[in-house]
Design an enzyme around this catalytic site. Structure first.
Site, mmCIF file in Angstrom:
data_model
loop_
_atom_site.group_PDB
_atom_site.id
_atom_site.type_symbol
_atom_site.label_atom_id
_atom_site.label_comp_id
_atom_site.label_asym_id
_atom_site.label_seq_id
_atom_site.Cartn_x
_atom_site.Cartn_y
_atom_site.Cartn_z
ATOM 1 N N MET A 114 -11.444 -5.223 5.639
ATOM 2 C CA MET A 114 -10.675 -4.236 6.418
ATOM 3 C C MET A 114 -10.394 -4.814 7.808
ATOM 4 O O MET A 114 -11.313 -5.155 8.543
ATOM 5 C CB MET A 114 -11.458 -2.923 6.557
ATOM 6 N N MET B 167 -8.706 8.637 -0.276
ATOM 7 C CA MET B 167 -9.528 9.074 0.866
ATOM 8 C C MET B 167 -10.026 10.498 0.634
ATOM 9 O O MET B 167 -9.298 11.326 0.089
ATOM 10 C CB MET B 167 -8.696 9.043 2.148
ATOM 11 N N ASP C 165 -4.581 3.893 -1.936
ATOM 12 C CA ASP C 165 -5.628 4.318 -1.003
ATOM 13 C C ASP C 165 -6.109 5.733 -1.309
ATOM 14 O O ASP C 165 -5.357 6.694 -1.182
ATOM 15 C CB ASP C 165 -5.089 4.272 0.429
ATOM 16 N N HIS D 31 -8.354 1.505 -3.940
ATOM 17 C CA HIS D 31 -9.277 1.356 -2.813
ATOM 18 C C HIS D 31 -9.923 2.707 -2.540
ATOM 19 O O HIS D 31 -9.272 3.614 -2.010
ATOM 20 C CB HIS D 31 -8.461 0.845 -1.601
ATOM 21 N N SER E 254 0.850 -1.185 0.000
ATOM 22 C CA SER E 254 0.000 0.000 0.000
ATOM 23 C C SER E 254 0.890 1.241 0.000
ATOM 24 O O SER E 254 1.645 1.474 0.945
ATOM 25 C CB SER E 254 -0.889 0.013 1.241
ATOM 26 N N ASP F 191 -6.674 -5.964 4.572
ATOM 27 C CA ASP F 191 -6.057 -4.629 4.535
ATOM 28 C C ASP F 191 -6.072 -3.990 5.922
ATOM 29 O O ASP F 191 -7.142 -3.680 6.456
ATOM 30 C CB ASP F 191 -6.844 -3.761 3.542
ATOM 31 N N MET G 108 -11.997 5.027 -0.568
ATOM 32 C CA MET G 108 -12.620 5.301 0.743
ATOM 33 C C MET G 108 -13.275 6.668 0.636
ATOM 34 O O MET G 108 -12.844 7.652 1.258
ATOM 35 C CB MET G 108 -11.547 5.251 1.846
ATOM 36 N N HIS H 188 -1.388 -1.327 -4.116
ATOM 37 C CA HIS H 188 -2.646 -0.914 -3.490
ATOM 38 C C HIS H 188 -2.602 0.602 -3.301
ATOM 39 O O HIS H 188 -1.677 1.141 -2.695
ATOM 40 C CB HIS H 188 -2.769 -1.638 -2.149
#
Ligand code: DX5
Ligand code: ZN
Length: 219
Positions: A136, A36, A34, A65, A7, A174, A67, A32
Site C-alpha cells: 500500500m 471495504m 476494493d 483486495h 481499480s 496500490d 480491507m 482490482h
C-alpha cells in the site's frame, strides 16, 4: 512484463460494465476490486454480489483486495463469486498463515497487503504461503490520495526478502500510482501497478492504461 490492474473504486458504479469494457480494450491485465467494511478502513464499498456481477462481464482475472476485519469469514463467498486472487491485510489477520492456506485451499491465489507503516518483516514466515504482496502506497480507504515516497524503498526491501526462491511472487503497488511513477516502481521491483483515479479519472481510460504501461516499460 509489468501488469496493469485498474481499480474499479474510481469507476462509475452505475456504468460499471461499460467502464470495465473500456479498460479491457486498453489492454488491462486484471481488475482490482476494493472491498471495504467501514471498520478496518473508514469507508464502505462493495461485497460478493458485485464481484459476481463483474465476473459475468469480463474474462480478466479479478484481484479482490479485502480491507475488512475477520476476512476469513467472507473469503469463501468472494472465491465463489469469482475472485481469482484474494488479498488480505496482515494487520487484520492474527492467524495470517491459516488465512492464506484457506485462500489456496479454495483454489484462489493468496495475497498479503501491508499498510504503509507495516514493515516487510510481517511477510518473513509466510513466504511459502503467498502468491502476491500488495504494497500500500497510501493509507487504505479512499482513491485519489497522494503516493507515499517511502514505498520505493519498501518495494526494494520486499524484493530482497523474496530473493531468488520467491521471485515468482507478484509485488503489486496500490495507491496514488500514476504514469510518471511507473518506471521507478518497475525498477524498484514492482510487477503489478494498481491505479484507480489515474485510469478512471482520465477522459480516455483505455489510453490511460496504455500510458501507464508505456511509461513502465520505457527505456
Ligand atoms: C485504496 C485502494 C486503492 C485505490 C487506489 O484504499 O486500495 O486500490 O482504489 O486508487 P488511486 O489509484 O486513485 O490511489
Ligand atoms: Zn486496493
Amino acid at each position: 512484463m509489468i501488469k496493469i490492474a485498474p481499480s474499479i473504486l474510481s469507476a462509475d458504479f452505475a456504468a460499471l460494465g461499460h467502464d470495465i469494457a473500456r479498460v479491457e480494450a486498453g489492454g488491462a491485465d486484471q481488475l482490482h476490486v476494493d472491498v471495504m467494511d467501514g471498520r478496518f478502513v473508514p469507508n464502505i464499498t462493495i461485497g460478493p454480489v458485485v464481484v459476481a456481477a463483474i465476473r459475468k462481464r469480463t474474462r480478466l482475472p479479478l484481484d479482490v483486495h479485502l480491507m475488512i476485519v475477520e476476512p476469513e469469514r467472507y473469503i469463501p463467498e468472494f472465491v465463489a463469486a469469482g475472485a481469482d486472487m484474494v488479498t488480505v491485510h496482515a494487520e487484520a489477520c492474527p492467524h495470517l498463515q491459516r488465512t492464506l492456506a484457506q485462500i489456496r485451499e479454495l483454489g484462489a491465489r493468496g495475497g498479503v497487503a501491508l499498510n504503509p507503516s507495516t514493515p516487510p518483516d510481517a511477510l518473513e514466515y509466510v513466504l511459502d504461503d503467498l502468491d502476491l504482496v500488495l504494497v500500500m502506497s497510501v493509507n487504505p480507504g479512499f482513491g485519489g490520495q497522494a503516493f507515499i515516497p517511502s514505498t520505493h524503498r519498501k518495494i526494494r526491501d520486499i524484493r530482497a526478502l523474496l530473493g531468488d526462491r520467491h521471485r515468482r511472487v507478484d509485488v503489486s503497488v496500490d495507491g496514488g500510482v500514476k504514469a510518471d511513477l511507473a518506471k521507478a516502481l518497475a525498477n524498484d521491483g514492482a510487477s503489478t501497478l494498481v491505479a484507480g483515479s489515474a485510469i478512471f479519472g482520465a477522459a480516455d481510460p483505455a489510453a490511460a492504461v496504455r500510458a501507464i504501461r508505456d511509461a513502465a516499460t520505457a527505456r
